[in-house]
Design an enzyme around this catalytic site. Sequence first.
Site, PDB file in Angstrom:
ATOM      1  N   LYS A   1       4.009   9.218   8.805  1.00  0.00           N
ATOM      2  CA  LYS A   1       3.766   8.640  10.134  1.00  0.00           C
ATOM      3  C   LYS A   1       4.737   9.181  11.201  1.00  0.00           C
ATOM      4  O   LYS A   1       4.521  10.277  11.676  1.00  0.00           O
ATOM      5  CB  LYS A   1       3.736   7.115  10.039  1.00  0.00           C
ATOM      6  CG  LYS A   1       2.577   6.688   9.094  1.00  0.00           C
ATOM      7  CD  LYS A   1       2.170   5.255   9.126  1.00  0.00           C
ATOM      8  CE  LYS A   1       0.871   5.066   8.371  1.00  0.00           C
ATOM      9  NZ  LYS A   1       0.952   4.395   7.093  1.00  0.00           N
TER      10      LYS A   1
ATOM     11  N   TYR B   1       0.856  -1.193   0.000  1.00  0.00           N
ATOM     12  CA  TYR B   1       0.000   0.000   0.000  1.00  0.00           C
ATOM     13  C   TYR B   1       0.885   1.234   0.000  1.00  0.00           C
ATOM     14  O   TYR B   1       1.849   1.314   0.769  1.00  0.00           O
ATOM     15  CB  TYR B   1      -0.887  -0.007   1.247  1.00  0.00           C
ATOM     16  CG  TYR B   1      -1.805   1.192   1.365  1.00  0.00           C
ATOM     17  CD1 TYR B   1      -2.850   1.380   0.463  1.00  0.00           C
ATOM     18  CD2 TYR B   1      -1.628   2.129   2.383  1.00  0.00           C
ATOM     19  CE1 TYR B   1      -3.701   2.477   0.580  1.00  0.00           C
ATOM     20  CE2 TYR B   1      -2.473   3.228   2.506  1.00  0.00           C
ATOM     21  CZ  TYR B   1      -3.503   3.395   1.603  1.00  0.00           C
ATOM     22  OH  TYR B   1      -4.347   4.483   1.729  1.00  0.00           O
TER      23      TYR B   1
ATOM     24  N   ASP C   1       9.228   2.947  -0.103  1.00  0.00           N
ATOM     25  CA  ASP C   1       8.166   3.601   0.651  1.00  0.00           C
ATOM     26  C   ASP C   1       8.366   3.223   2.117  1.00  0.00           C
ATOM     27  O   ASP C   1       7.992   2.137   2.555  1.00  0.00           O
ATOM     28  CB  ASP C   1       6.795   3.158   0.129  1.00  0.00           C
ATOM     29  CG  ASP C   1       5.653   3.855   0.870  1.00  0.00           C
ATOM     30  OD1 ASP C   1       5.943   4.598   1.834  1.00  0.00           O
ATOM     31  OD2 ASP C   1       4.492   3.642   0.487  1.00  0.00           O
TER      32      ASP C   1
HETATM   33  C1  LIG Z   1       0.276   4.795   5.748  1.00  0.00           C
HETATM   34  C2  LIG Z   1       1.039   4.536   4.501  1.00  0.00           C
HETATM   35  C3  LIG Z   1       0.952   5.375   3.377  1.00  0.00           C
HETATM   36  C4  LIG Z   1      -0.051   6.494   3.295  1.00  0.00           C
HETATM   37  O1  LIG Z   1       0.177   7.498   4.223  1.00  0.00           O
HETATM   38  P1  LIG Z   1      -1.055   8.479   4.591  1.00  0.00           P
HETATM   39  O2  LIG Z   1      -0.430   9.459   5.520  1.00  0.00           O
HETATM   40  O3  LIG Z   1      -2.108   7.610   5.203  1.00  0.00           O
HETATM   41  O4  LIG Z   1      -1.509   9.090   3.321  1.00  0.00           O
HETATM   42  C5  LIG Z   1       1.788   5.144   2.318  1.00  0.00           C
HETATM   43  N1  LIG Z   1       2.663   4.122   2.330  1.00  0.00           N
HETATM   44  C6  LIG Z   1       2.776   3.292   3.371  1.00  0.00           C
HETATM   45  C7  LIG Z   1       3.786   2.210   3.349  1.00  0.00           C
HETATM   46  C8  LIG Z   1       1.951   3.467   4.482  1.00  0.00           C
HETATM   47  O5  LIG Z   1       2.048   2.608   5.504  1.00  0.00           O
END
Ligand SMILES: *Cc1c(COP(=O)(O)O)cnc(C)c1O
Length: 431
Positions: free
Chosen positions: A267, A144, A239
């Site tokens: 995060k 994701y 990511d």
């Molecule tokens: C949470 C997450 C996102 C998205 O971040 P948001 O602040 O919710 O838009 C993207 N990549 C990874 C790996 C994530 O865990």
Amino acid sequence: MNISTSQGLFEKAQKFIPGGVNSPVRAFRAVGGSPVFIKSAKGPYVYDEDGNEYIELINSWGPMILGHANELIQEAVSDAIQHSFSFGAPTRREVEMAELIVSMMPSVEKVRMVNSGTEATMSAIRVARGFTGRDKIIKFEGCYHGHGDSFLIAAGSGAVTFGTPDSPGVTKGVANDTLTAPYNDLAAVQQLVDANKNHIAALILEPVVGNMGCVLPAAGFLEGLRKICDEEGIVLIFDEVMTGFRLSKGGAQQRFGITPDLTTLGKIIGGGMPVGAYGGKAEIMNWVSPLGPVYQAGTLSGNPIAMAAGLTMLNYLNDHPEVYSQLETSGHRLTSGFSNSIAKLGLDYTINHIGSMYTLFFTDQQVTDFPSAKSSDLVLFGKYFHEMLNRGIYMGPSQFESMFLSTALTDAHIDRVIEANEESLKAALSL
Ligand SMILES: *Cc1c(COP(=O)(O)O)cnc(C)c1O
């Protein structure tokens, strides 16, 4: 309608908010029942509107690595708000933040702040496309990367839980530019690359996956991807929105010793405020406007309150390497406790674990990719989840989530989680 309870609030919420929530996984659809509405949290505990206390294993999906309402961050935010909330102009803290990120993550030479992980990944692939002059990207099934159109193809987490990996509203053109491979399958990546010579701008992945549950890269997988990207001039994007500043000070890339071209962050970097960032090689980041031609902007980007929270968080992590040894110890204590219980009960479920991230999968298969994650018994997970909740353990409401430990959890808290896990397994299985 009694709005002093979670149930009452959820009924009211559904009238005014789609599905009653501002992010789908919160609605508890994957586990059934009504979501818990949180009123406050401190250290290792969260408290709901109904007066229950829980031990916290979500930690806002990662940001609360030091536990909730950390005093240092509270103080920094209180100080910052005295000077107004936003300027839409450059500020000192943004410079300090960028310098600190660059020093903590050596692959990042220049960095741009944004307001969410979604913005970070969207922007990173735009830059990669601009830089390479190519259109297509490769992502992995079950990874994701936020809700940008390009990524809502075989996406994990909420998208998995709701069975809508290909969302309506994403155009065919966008979907056609996103190629997907199974996680941990280098041969599949090589095939995609060979079949799309000189068309692939970027390969993006979670170097450790959190969003199909916790899934680790197989030995040689990240190295193999680095090699393919080097050979083909593809921008390798890690990511690290979840793993950055969690799996080590320098993220998964430091832990596994692989250098990506671009990194996306979120995060933890905001200390709980809405923040994201993307950065990497100067050669690529120099393409970003106003230095380069790739446009990307944000009215609230680098927001002073968010920077105060994030900077305090990162400075703390930078100065306190013992955070990571404590999280390692807690992760081992918890997962070995779980393993003991599973063996004792004669079960053969799979626990994936690294540092302060773990997932207990209700399957006897090794979980190395999305199909193996999906072999889990989701009905059983739902029962287990509610048994844990009833025992005061607040977990992610889906099998396809990782849990996140914080330094606020003591051995005594971990032992309570281990005990609740064993009792919950017994109850869910009627043993
Ligand atoms: C949470 C997450 C996102 C998205 O971040 P948001 O602040 O919710 O838009 C993207 N990549 C990874 C790996 C994530 O865990």
